[in-house]
Design an enzyme around this catalytic site. Structure first.
Site, short mmCIF file in Angstrom:
data_model
loop_
_atom_site.label_atom_id
_atom_site.label_comp_id
_atom_site.label_asym_id
_atom_site.label_seq_id
_atom_site.Cartn_x
_atom_site.Cartn_y
_atom_site.Cartn_z
CG HIS A 177 39.59 40.79 33.22
ND1 HIS A 177 38.94 40.06 32.26
CD2 HIS A 177 40.20 39.88 34.02
CE1 HIS A 177 39.13 38.77 32.48
NE2 HIS A 177 39.90 38.63 33.54
CD GLU A 178 42.64 40.54 36.81
OE1 GLU A 178 42.15 39.82 37.70
OE2 GLU A 178 43.09 40.09 35.74
CG HIS A 197 38.30 37.88 38.30
ND1 HIS A 197 37.61 36.72 38.05
CD2 HIS A 197 39.18 38.01 37.26
CE1 HIS A 197 38.04 36.17 36.92
NE2 HIS A 197 38.99 36.93 36.43
CD GLU A 247 38.53 34.50 33.88
OE1 GLU A 247 38.32 35.63 33.36
OE2 GLU A 247 39.51 34.26 34.60
#
Length: 506
Positions: free
Chosen positions: A270-271, A274, A300
């Site tokens: 997830h990170e 980003h 997101e």
């Protein structure tokens, strides 16, 4: 002074402000990772000073003069139509930021920065000790500051709309509700179907997985996904997050639990999503106000796309499961890639948002959205949050926390004053599936590329269609450009229904 000289001066001011904000970001990153506990007060003072300096530099008379000389006014933020398109975008974004920032008194900006530093530290301690009352005064302070900020901006009738606009320009609570209502209804129906179906085996996930080995696997995972560790790093924090200090210094964090292997794995993916966005801005916008996501929902969309649409897919684990198995040969000895894929996608009520499955995740967001609205329209009192959280979690998600640590204290956002941020996560799910639909049309063999570990083609498509625009396009315009569509829940719901009917056999 000619136009090029005016633009150069305005870019210089913008660049100085970016560097000051980067300096604040490194202090905030340090606070969440390595700062000694006793250093919190001094760190808050440092953040307050830098926040004030950055604010005053940006809203100074020179900025106002340069914008006006370049023809950028509120009614025509892009300025002279003869300017290059990229400069008009720069002026439009700068004018929008200026019109908001100039309404905030310098003392207020300094006060808010200091309060945030103290509040995040208090939240971290309160979460560790399961002590909501310790955090409560800080929560009230951050709410009051958020309310003042929104009122300064002119949102006197619906304060919460002003807070939403920070993260999703142009969206208000009514617009979000119109999207969340059908999402809640249809996801709840799907969860009931899943609950009545035979469940995949997940017994192997209940074993203990050494956290040091998890960290080694995370490093390998990032490397194979395409995360350049010469331009970023991975650390551990109480709550996973990404801090960008420029395109060549993007730092992500995760957390590891011996009895929850998937938490660390999917937080890293997830990170990284980003980080891939922040690392990919083209040279012509780097270091400027354009080098950021179009909105938090669009940001997101990238992290949720990598974490779920790609990271929880069958092709992904066809490639990565043998790698994971090399790190945990004993724990995963009798497990197949297909079994792991199904276990990684088990759905059901869960307490922790960041660990929630794709189906129930948006329900966690809807819970927070409803509570946030209540906090700012007066129907929810801050001191009642722990009780309301337990009740609403049981009603909406189907799980009831026994402690505030796994309940109302689980997220860092409110301690930072980030009220209005949570809807961006669920909006990101919707944006992400619409983007992925276009990606699959352009790259019909995307699944084969993923199962072969060829992620470069995914990166290239995302860069050319999304990342390179930064803030040059607002979310509706970017979505329309990439997909030809307006925001819709249907692509996400179609994806969810097709995927999970296949896993659960209904």
């Amino acid at each position: 002074m000619d136009t090029n000289a005016l633009l150069a001066k305005l870019h210089a001011i913008d660049g100085e402000c970016r560097r000051l904000q980067d300096s604040m970001a490194i202090l905030q990153w340090d606070q969440e990772t390595y700062l000694p506990e006793s250093g919190v007060e001094e760190r808050a003072e440092q953040l307050a000073l830098l926040g004030r300096i950055a604010h005053e530099r940006f809203v100074c008379a020179e900025t106002a003069h340069l914008l006006e000389e370049l023809g950028s006014v509120t009614a025509n933020p892009g300025g002279d139509e003869k300017l290059p398109a990229i400069e008009r975008d720069f002026l439009r974004v700068t004018r929008r930021d200026y019109d908001r920032e100039v309404k905030l008194p310098a003392d207020f900006v300094s006060e808010a920065a200091k309060a945030e530093g103290l509040s995040t530290a208090a939240w971290s301690l309160a979460k560790r000790n399961n002590d909501f009352n310790y955090f409560l005064p800080h929560l009230c302070t951050m709410m009051e500051l958020a309310r003042k900020r929104s009122v300064y901006w002119g949102y006197t009738q619906n304060v919460y709309d002003g807070l939403l606009s920070i993260y999703e320009p142009g969206m208000d609570a009514k617009a979000v509700t119109s999207v969340f209502t059908p999402l809640r209804e249809q996801l709840s129906v799907l969860l009931k179907k899943i609950a009545s179906a035979p469940q995949p085996d997940r017994s192997f996930l209940d074993k203990k997985y050494n956290t040091e080995t998890q960290a080694l696997f995370s490093a390998e995972l990032m490397k194979r996904l395409g995360f350049d560790l010469n331009r970023g790093r991975l650390d551990v924090s109480a709550h996973p997050f990404t801090t960008s200090l420029g395109c060549d210094d993007v730092r992500i964090t995760t957390r590891y639990f011996p009895e929850n292997l998937l938490s660390g794995v999917f937080s890293v993916i997830h990170e990284s999503g980003h980080a891939f966005y922040d690392m990919a801005y083209p040279a012509e916008i780097r270091g400027s106000c354009l080098a950021d996501g179009a909105s938090m929902g669009i940001h997101e969309s990238q992290s949720r796309l990598w974490e779920n649409v790609i990271g929880r897919s069958r092709p992904f684990w066809e490639y990565f499961f043998p790698v994971l198995k090399n790190f945990f040969p004993d724990e995963l000895r009798s497990v197949t890639a297909e079994s792991f894929y199904k276990a990684a996608n088990i759905c059901g009520p869960s307490l922790i948002r960041v660990d929630a499955d794709e189906v129930s995740y948006s329900l966690h967001i809807i819970l927070r959205f409803e509570l946030e609205q209540g906090l700012f329209n007066g129907t929810v009192k801050p001191e009642d949050l722990p009780k309301l959280w337990r009740e609403r979690m049981k009603e909406i998600v189907g799980a009831e926390p026994e402690t505030d640590t796994e309940g109302v204290l689980q997220d860092i956002h409110w301690s930072m004053g980030s009220f209005g941020y949570f809807p961006s996560y669920a909006l990101g799910n919707l944006y992400g599936l619409q983007f992925f639909g276009s990606l699959k049309k352009d790259i019909p063999d995307a699944d084969a590329k993923i199962s072969a570990g060829d992620f470069a083609v995914i990166h290239n498509w995302l860069h050319e269609n999304i990342h390179k625009w930064g803030r040059r396009l607002d979310p509706p315009d970017l979505l329309k450009k990439v997909t030809g569509q307006n925001l819709s829940v249907r692509p996400f719901l179609n994806y969810i229904e097709e995927k999970y009917s296949g896993i659960y056999g209904f």
